[in-house]
Design an enzyme around this catalytic site. Structure first.
Site, PDB file in Angstrom:
ATOM      1  N   TYR A  88      29.393  75.917  84.488  1.00  0.00           N
ATOM      2  CA  TYR A  88      30.201  74.975  83.716  1.00  0.00           C
ATOM      3  C   TYR A  88      30.860  75.675  82.531  1.00  0.00           C
ATOM      4  O   TYR A  88      32.057  75.487  82.273  1.00  0.00           O
ATOM      5  CB  TYR A  88      29.305  73.836  83.228  1.00  0.00           C
ATOM      6  CG  TYR A  88      30.018  72.757  82.442  1.00  0.00           C
ATOM      7  CD1 TYR A  88      30.890  71.881  83.074  1.00  0.00           C
ATOM      8  CD2 TYR A  88      29.785  72.601  81.076  1.00  0.00           C
ATOM      9  CE1 TYR A  88      31.527  70.873  82.361  1.00  0.00           C
ATOM     10  CE2 TYR A  88      30.411  71.592  80.361  1.00  0.00           C
ATOM     11  CZ  TYR A  88      31.289  70.730  81.001  1.00  0.00           C
ATOM     12  OH  TYR A  88      31.914  69.742  80.292  1.00  0.00           O
TER      13      TYR A  88
ATOM     14  N   ASP B 116      42.993  62.321  92.875  1.00  0.00           N
ATOM     15  CA  ASP B 116      42.057  63.414  93.119  1.00  0.00           C
ATOM     16  C   ASP B 116      42.692  64.649  92.491  1.00  0.00           C
ATOM     17  O   ASP B 116      43.665  65.190  93.022  1.00  0.00           O
ATOM     18  CB  ASP B 116      41.856  63.613  94.617  1.00  0.00           C
ATOM     19  CG  ASP B 116      40.974  64.807  94.951  1.00  0.00           C
ATOM     20  OD1 ASP B 116      40.600  65.573  94.034  1.00  0.00           O
ATOM     21  OD2 ASP B 116      40.680  65.005  96.146  1.00  0.00           O
ATOM     22  N   VAL B 117      42.153  65.091  91.366  1.00  0.00           N
ATOM     23  CA  VAL B 117      42.814  66.156  90.605  1.00  0.00           C
ATOM     24  C   VAL B 117      42.828  67.488  91.331  1.00  0.00           C
ATOM     25  O   VAL B 117      43.581  68.394  90.954  1.00  0.00           O
ATOM     26  CB  VAL B 117      42.175  66.338  89.202  1.00  0.00           C
ATOM     27  CG1 VAL B 117      42.340  65.077  88.369  1.00  0.00           C
ATOM     28  CG2 VAL B 117      40.705  66.756  89.299  1.00  0.00           C
TER      29      VAL B 117
ATOM     30  N   LYS C 219      34.910  75.963  81.782  1.00  0.00           N
ATOM     31  CA  LYS C 219      35.512  75.423  80.569  1.00  0.00           C
ATOM     32  C   LYS C 219      36.125  76.532  79.705  1.00  0.00           C
ATOM     33  O   LYS C 219      37.100  76.306  78.982  1.00  0.00           O
ATOM     34  CB  LYS C 219      34.479  74.623  79.775  1.00  0.00           C
ATOM     35  CG  LYS C 219      34.099  73.305  80.449  1.00  0.00           C
ATOM     36  CD  LYS C 219      35.313  72.408  80.659  1.00  0.00           C
ATOM     37  CE  LYS C 219      34.939  71.036  81.186  1.00  0.00           C
ATOM     38  NZ  LYS C 219      36.105  70.129  81.302  1.00  0.00           N
TER      39      LYS C 219
ATOM     40  N   ASP D 223      41.915  58.328  88.532  1.00  0.00           N
ATOM     41  CA  ASP D 223      40.522  58.631  88.865  1.00  0.00           C
ATOM     42  C   ASP D 223      40.312  58.449  90.363  1.00  0.00           C
ATOM     43  O   ASP D 223      41.057  57.702  91.006  1.00  0.00           O
ATOM     44  CB  ASP D 223      39.570  57.709  88.089  1.00  0.00           C
ATOM     45  CG  ASP D 223      38.218  58.341  87.815  1.00  0.00           C
ATOM     46  OD1 ASP D 223      37.509  58.663  88.786  1.00  0.00           O
ATOM     47  OD2 ASP D 223      37.859  58.512  86.635  1.00  0.00           O
TER      48      ASP D 223
ATOM     49  N   ASN E  15      41.260  65.292  81.559  1.00  0.00           N
ATOM     50  CA  ASN E  15      39.865  65.092  81.176  1.00  0.00           C
ATOM     51  C   ASN E  15      38.902  65.195  82.349  1.00  0.00           C
ATOM     52  O   ASN E  15      37.730  65.510  82.152  1.00  0.00           O
ATOM     53  CB  ASN E  15      39.722  63.708  80.527  1.00  0.00           C
ATOM     54  CG  ASN E  15      38.286  63.256  80.445  1.00  0.00           C
ATOM     55  OD1 ASN E  15      37.509  63.731  79.613  1.00  0.00           O
ATOM     56  ND2 ASN E  15      37.899  62.346  81.325  1.00  0.00           N
TER      57      ASN E  15
ATOM     58  N   THR F 259      27.056  60.325  77.017  1.00  0.00           N
ATOM     59  CA  THR F 259      27.644  59.591  78.132  1.00  0.00           C
ATOM     60  C   THR F 259      26.751  59.789  79.351  1.00  0.00           C
ATOM     61  O   THR F 259      25.713  60.466  79.272  1.00  0.00           O
ATOM     62  CB  THR F 259      29.047  60.126  78.442  1.00  0.00           C
ATOM     63  OG1 THR F 259      28.934  61.528  78.743  1.00  0.00           O
ATOM     64  CG2 THR F 259      29.991  59.939  77.253  1.00  0.00           C
TER      65      THR F 259
ATOM     66  N   VAL G 240      27.923  64.587  74.075  1.00  0.00           N
ATOM     67  CA  VAL G 240      28.020  63.149  73.826  1.00  0.00           C
ATOM     68  C   VAL G 240      27.102  62.450  74.835  1.00  0.00           C
ATOM     69  O   VAL G 240      27.097  62.812  76.016  1.00  0.00           O
ATOM     70  CB  VAL G 240      29.471  62.655  74.002  1.00  0.00           C
ATOM     71  CG1 VAL G 240      29.570  61.155  73.734  1.00  0.00           C
ATOM     72  CG2 VAL G 240      30.413  63.428  73.077  1.00  0.00           C
TER      73      VAL G 240
END
Length: 262
Positions: free
Chosen positions: A156, A60-61, A160, A39, A87, A193, A191
Protein backbone atom coordinates in the site's frame (compact mmCIF):
# COMPACT_ATOMS: atom_id res chain seq x y z
CA UNK A 1 -8.18 36.96 -1.64
CA UNK A 2 -9.07 33.44 -2.70
CA UNK A 3 -12.35 31.79 -1.86
CA UNK A 4 -13.44 28.29 -0.95
CA UNK A 5 -16.75 28.95 -2.73
CA UNK A 6 -17.21 26.30 -5.43
CA UNK A 7 -20.54 27.55 -6.75
CA UNK A 8 -20.91 26.65 -10.40
CA UNK A 9 -18.16 24.03 -10.33
CA UNK A 10 -18.80 20.46 -11.45
CA UNK A 11 -17.05 17.64 -9.61
CA UNK A 12 -16.53 13.88 -9.90
CA UNK A 13 -15.41 11.98 -6.79
CA UNK A 14 -14.24 8.39 -7.26
CA UNK A 15 -14.79 5.88 -4.49
CA UNK A 16 -17.42 8.25 -3.14
CA UNK A 17 -19.91 5.67 -1.92
CA UNK A 18 -18.54 5.62 1.62
CA UNK A 19 -15.73 6.68 3.93
CA UNK A 20 -13.42 9.50 2.94
CA UNK A 21 -14.89 9.71 -0.55
CA UNK A 22 -18.41 10.27 0.73
CA UNK A 23 -17.11 12.95 3.08
CA UNK A 24 -15.26 14.66 0.26
CA UNK A 25 -18.34 14.59 -1.97
CA UNK A 26 -20.40 16.10 0.84
CA UNK A 27 -17.85 18.84 1.53
CA UNK A 28 -17.63 19.78 -2.16
CA UNK A 29 -21.43 19.96 -2.35
CA UNK A 30 -21.60 22.10 0.79
CA UNK A 31 -19.08 24.47 -0.83
CA UNK A 32 -21.47 24.88 -3.75
CA UNK A 33 -20.24 22.38 -6.32
CA UNK A 34 -22.49 20.06 -8.28
CA UNK A 35 -21.17 16.58 -7.53
CA UNK A 36 -21.32 13.13 -9.09
CA UNK A 37 -20.10 10.10 -7.15
CA UNK A 38 -18.32 7.40 -9.16
CA UNK A 39 -18.08 3.94 -7.60
CA UNK A 40 -18.39 0.22 -8.34
CA UNK A 41 -20.73 -0.14 -5.34
CA UNK A 42 -23.92 0.82 -7.12
CA UNK A 43 -26.55 0.43 -4.38
CA UNK A 44 -24.45 2.10 -1.70
CA UNK A 45 -23.23 4.77 -4.11
CA UNK A 46 -26.74 5.69 -5.19
CA UNK A 47 -27.91 5.81 -1.58
CA UNK A 48 -25.03 8.12 -0.64
CA UNK A 49 -25.69 10.29 -3.68
CA UNK A 50 -29.37 10.59 -2.77
CA UNK A 51 -28.46 11.78 0.73
CA UNK A 52 -26.18 14.44 -0.70
CA UNK A 53 -28.47 15.46 -3.57
CA UNK A 54 -25.64 14.38 -5.85
CA UNK A 55 -25.47 12.29 -9.00
CA UNK A 56 -24.11 8.78 -9.32
CA UNK A 57 -22.31 6.93 -12.09
CA UNK A 58 -20.94 3.42 -12.00
CA UNK A 59 -17.17 3.66 -12.37
CA UNK A 60 -14.54 0.95 -12.27
CA UNK A 61 -11.41 3.08 -12.03
CA UNK A 62 -9.21 0.29 -13.39
CA UNK A 63 -11.13 0.13 -16.69
CA UNK A 64 -10.50 2.57 -19.54
CA UNK A 65 -13.93 2.23 -21.09
CA UNK A 66 -15.61 2.73 -17.73
CA UNK A 67 -13.76 6.04 -17.36
CA UNK A 68 -14.79 7.16 -20.83
CA UNK A 69 -18.44 6.40 -20.12
CA UNK A 70 -18.35 7.97 -16.67
CA UNK A 71 -16.78 11.24 -17.79
CA UNK A 72 -19.22 11.49 -20.70
CA UNK A 73 -22.10 10.89 -18.30
CA UNK A 74 -20.88 13.49 -15.79
CA UNK A 75 -20.41 16.15 -18.45
CA UNK A 76 -23.81 15.31 -19.92
CA UNK A 77 -25.51 15.54 -16.53
CA UNK A 78 -23.70 18.56 -15.10
CA UNK A 79 -22.84 20.46 -18.27
CA UNK A 80 -19.11 20.41 -17.59
CA UNK A 81 -16.32 19.09 -15.40
CA UNK A 82 -14.01 21.26 -13.30
CA UNK A 83 -12.91 19.02 -10.42
CA UNK A 84 -11.86 15.37 -10.31
CA UNK A 85 -11.03 13.78 -6.96
CA UNK A 86 -9.22 10.47 -7.45
CA UNK A 87 -10.06 8.92 -4.10
CA UNK A 88 -10.84 5.28 -4.95
CA UNK A 89 -8.31 3.00 -3.31
CA UNK A 90 -7.76 -0.32 -1.57
CA UNK A 91 -5.44 -1.38 1.23
CA UNK A 92 -4.46 -5.01 1.77
CA UNK A 93 -2.28 -5.60 4.80
CA UNK A 94 0.55 -8.12 4.67
CA UNK A 95 4.09 -8.71 5.81
CA UNK A 96 6.80 -8.43 3.18
CA UNK A 97 7.90 -11.99 3.98
CA UNK A 98 4.37 -13.20 3.18
CA UNK A 99 3.73 -10.95 0.19
CA UNK A 100 0.90 -12.14 -2.07
CA UNK A 101 1.43 -11.08 -5.70
CA UNK A 102 -2.34 -11.00 -6.31
CA UNK A 103 -2.82 -8.53 -3.47
CA UNK A 104 -0.07 -6.27 -4.75
CA UNK A 105 -1.46 -6.38 -8.29
CA UNK A 106 -4.90 -5.38 -7.02
CA UNK A 107 -3.49 -2.39 -5.15
CA UNK A 108 -1.44 -1.40 -8.20
CA UNK A 109 -4.52 -1.65 -10.41
CA UNK A 110 -6.80 0.41 -8.18
CA UNK A 111 -4.43 2.82 -6.47
CA UNK A 112 -1.95 3.53 -9.26
CA UNK A 113 -3.61 2.66 -12.57
CA UNK A 114 -6.99 3.89 -11.34
CA UNK A 115 -5.53 7.24 -10.34
CA UNK A 116 -3.51 7.51 -13.55
CA UNK A 117 -6.60 6.90 -15.67
CA UNK A 118 -8.46 9.46 -13.60
CA UNK A 119 -5.82 12.08 -14.34
CA UNK A 120 -5.76 11.07 -18.01
CA UNK A 121 -9.47 11.49 -18.51
CA UNK A 122 -9.63 14.64 -16.41
CA UNK A 123 -6.98 16.17 -18.68
CA UNK A 124 -8.75 15.09 -21.86
CA UNK A 125 -12.03 16.55 -20.66
CA UNK A 126 -10.73 19.79 -19.12
CA UNK A 127 -7.96 20.87 -21.51
CA UNK A 128 -8.63 23.33 -24.34
CA UNK A 129 -10.69 21.60 -27.00
CA UNK A 130 -11.95 18.97 -24.56
CA UNK A 131 -15.67 18.41 -23.95
CA UNK A 132 -15.48 20.51 -20.77
CA UNK A 133 -12.54 22.61 -21.91
CA UNK A 134 -12.34 25.21 -19.14
CA UNK A 135 -9.43 23.85 -17.10
CA UNK A 136 -9.88 22.83 -13.53
CA UNK A 137 -8.37 20.96 -10.61
CA UNK A 138 -7.44 17.34 -9.99
CA UNK A 139 -6.94 16.18 -6.40
CA UNK A 140 -5.40 12.74 -5.94
CA UNK A 141 -5.64 10.97 -2.60
CA UNK A 142 -2.31 9.53 -1.54
CA UNK A 143 -1.67 8.61 2.11
CA UNK A 144 0.60 9.29 5.05
CA UNK A 145 1.72 5.74 4.20
CA UNK A 146 3.70 7.33 1.36
CA UNK A 147 5.84 9.22 3.87
CA UNK A 148 6.32 6.86 6.83
CA UNK A 149 7.51 3.29 7.42
CA UNK A 150 4.53 1.73 9.21
CA UNK A 151 4.73 -2.09 9.38
CA UNK A 152 2.37 -4.30 7.45
CA UNK A 153 1.56 -1.95 4.60
CA UNK A 154 4.55 -2.17 2.24
CA UNK A 155 2.46 -2.73 -0.88
CA UNK A 156 0.00 0.00 0.00
CA UNK A 157 2.80 2.40 0.88
CA UNK A 158 4.48 1.71 -2.46
CA UNK A 159 1.30 2.42 -4.42
CA UNK A 160 0.56 5.62 -2.53
CA UNK A 161 4.15 6.78 -3.06
CA UNK A 162 3.48 6.23 -6.76
CA UNK A 163 0.39 8.47 -6.53
CA UNK A 164 2.63 11.22 -5.16
CA UNK A 165 5.11 10.94 -8.06
CA UNK A 166 2.31 10.67 -10.62
CA UNK A 167 0.76 13.85 -9.24
CA UNK A 168 3.94 15.87 -9.66
CA UNK A 169 4.69 14.69 -13.19
CA UNK A 170 1.09 15.24 -14.24
CA UNK A 171 1.15 18.77 -12.84
CA UNK A 172 4.31 19.54 -14.81
CA UNK A 173 2.83 18.17 -18.03
CA UNK A 174 -0.43 20.08 -17.55
CA UNK A 175 1.50 23.30 -17.06
CA UNK A 176 3.89 22.78 -19.96
CA UNK A 177 1.09 21.89 -22.35
CA UNK A 178 -1.21 24.72 -21.30
CA UNK A 179 -4.07 22.56 -20.07
CA UNK A 180 -5.12 25.00 -17.35
CA UNK A 181 -5.44 22.11 -14.90
CA UNK A 182 -3.83 22.08 -11.47
CA UNK A 183 -2.89 18.67 -10.02
CA UNK A 184 -2.24 18.13 -6.33
CA UNK A 185 -2.50 15.32 -3.81
CA UNK A 186 -3.43 14.91 -0.17
CA UNK A 187 -1.72 12.60 2.33
CA UNK A 188 -4.47 11.60 4.78
CA UNK A 189 -3.51 10.26 8.16
CA UNK A 190 -5.32 7.28 9.66
CA UNK A 191 -9.07 7.88 9.90
CA UNK A 192 -11.39 5.37 11.65
CA UNK A 193 -13.43 4.64 8.52
CA UNK A 194 -14.19 1.06 7.50
CA UNK A 195 -10.78 0.89 5.77
CA UNK A 196 -8.93 2.42 8.70
CA UNK A 197 -10.59 0.14 11.23
CA UNK A 198 -9.85 -2.89 9.07
CA UNK A 199 -6.18 -1.93 8.90
CA UNK A 200 -5.99 -1.80 12.69
CA UNK A 201 -7.47 -5.29 12.90
CA UNK A 202 -5.25 -6.65 10.14
CA UNK A 203 -1.96 -5.56 11.68
CA UNK A 204 -3.01 -7.40 14.83
CA UNK A 205 -3.84 -10.54 12.86
CA UNK A 206 -0.39 -10.62 11.22
CA UNK A 207 1.25 -10.38 14.66
CA UNK A 208 2.53 -6.81 14.64
CA UNK A 209 0.50 -5.60 17.63
CA UNK A 210 -1.15 -7.44 20.52
CA UNK A 211 -4.49 -5.64 20.15
CA UNK A 212 -6.40 -3.13 18.03
CA UNK A 213 -6.05 -0.64 20.86
CA UNK A 214 -2.26 -1.03 20.76
CA UNK A 215 -2.21 -0.56 17.00
CA UNK A 216 -4.27 2.62 17.21
CA UNK A 217 -2.19 3.79 20.15
CA UNK A 218 0.96 3.39 18.06
CA UNK A 219 -0.50 5.64 15.36
CA UNK A 220 -1.61 8.27 17.85
CA UNK A 221 1.78 8.04 19.55
CA UNK A 222 3.49 8.93 16.25
CA UNK A 223 1.10 11.84 15.67
CA UNK A 224 2.05 15.19 17.22
CA UNK A 225 -1.59 16.33 17.11
CA UNK A 226 -2.36 13.45 19.49
CA UNK A 227 -5.41 12.01 17.74
CA UNK A 228 -6.61 10.12 14.71
CA UNK A 229 -7.82 12.04 11.71
CA UNK A 230 -11.46 12.77 10.97
CA UNK A 231 -13.23 12.58 7.63
CA UNK A 232 -13.85 16.33 7.75
CA UNK A 233 -10.11 17.01 8.11
CA UNK A 234 -9.46 15.33 4.78
CA UNK A 235 -12.58 16.64 3.05
CA UNK A 236 -11.79 20.26 3.92
CA UNK A 237 -8.30 19.88 2.46
CA UNK A 238 -9.78 18.64 -0.81
CA UNK A 239 -12.15 21.61 -0.96
CA UNK A 240 -9.20 23.95 -0.42
CA UNK A 241 -7.11 22.39 -3.19
CA UNK A 242 -10.08 22.44 -5.57
CA UNK A 243 -10.85 26.09 -4.85
CA UNK A 244 -9.49 29.40 -6.09
CA UNK A 245 -7.75 29.80 -2.73
CA UNK A 246 -5.24 27.25 -4.09
CA UNK A 247 -5.02 28.85 -7.54
CA UNK A 248 -1.19 29.04 -7.47
CA UNK A 249 -0.68 25.58 -6.01
CA UNK A 250 0.06 22.65 -8.32
CA UNK A 251 2.32 19.61 -8.11
CA UNK A 252 2.09 19.68 -4.33
CA UNK A 253 1.41 17.05 -1.69
CA UNK A 254 -0.55 18.33 1.31
CA UNK A 255 -0.06 16.32 4.52
CA UNK A 256 -3.30 16.13 6.53
CA UNK A 257 -1.91 13.75 9.10
CA UNK A 258 -1.56 15.66 12.36
CA UNK A 259 2.20 15.78 11.82
CA UNK A 260 2.67 12.01 11.66
CA UNK A 261 4.65 12.09 8.43
CA UNK A 262 6.91 15.03 9.18
Amino acid sequence: MGSYDLSGRKALVTGGAQGLGAGMAEALAQAGASVVIGDVQEDLGRATADKLDAGFVRLDVTDERSWEQAVDAVIGELGGLDIVVNNAGVEITGLVADLDPADVRKMLDVNVLGTALGVKHAFRAMRPGGPAGAGGAVVNIASVAATIAFPGIAGYSATKSAVDRLTRVAAMEAGKLGYGVRVNCVYPGLVPTQMGNQLAQDVVEVGLFPSVEDAIGAVVGQTPAGRLGEVADMADAVVFLASDAARFITGAGLPVDGGMGM
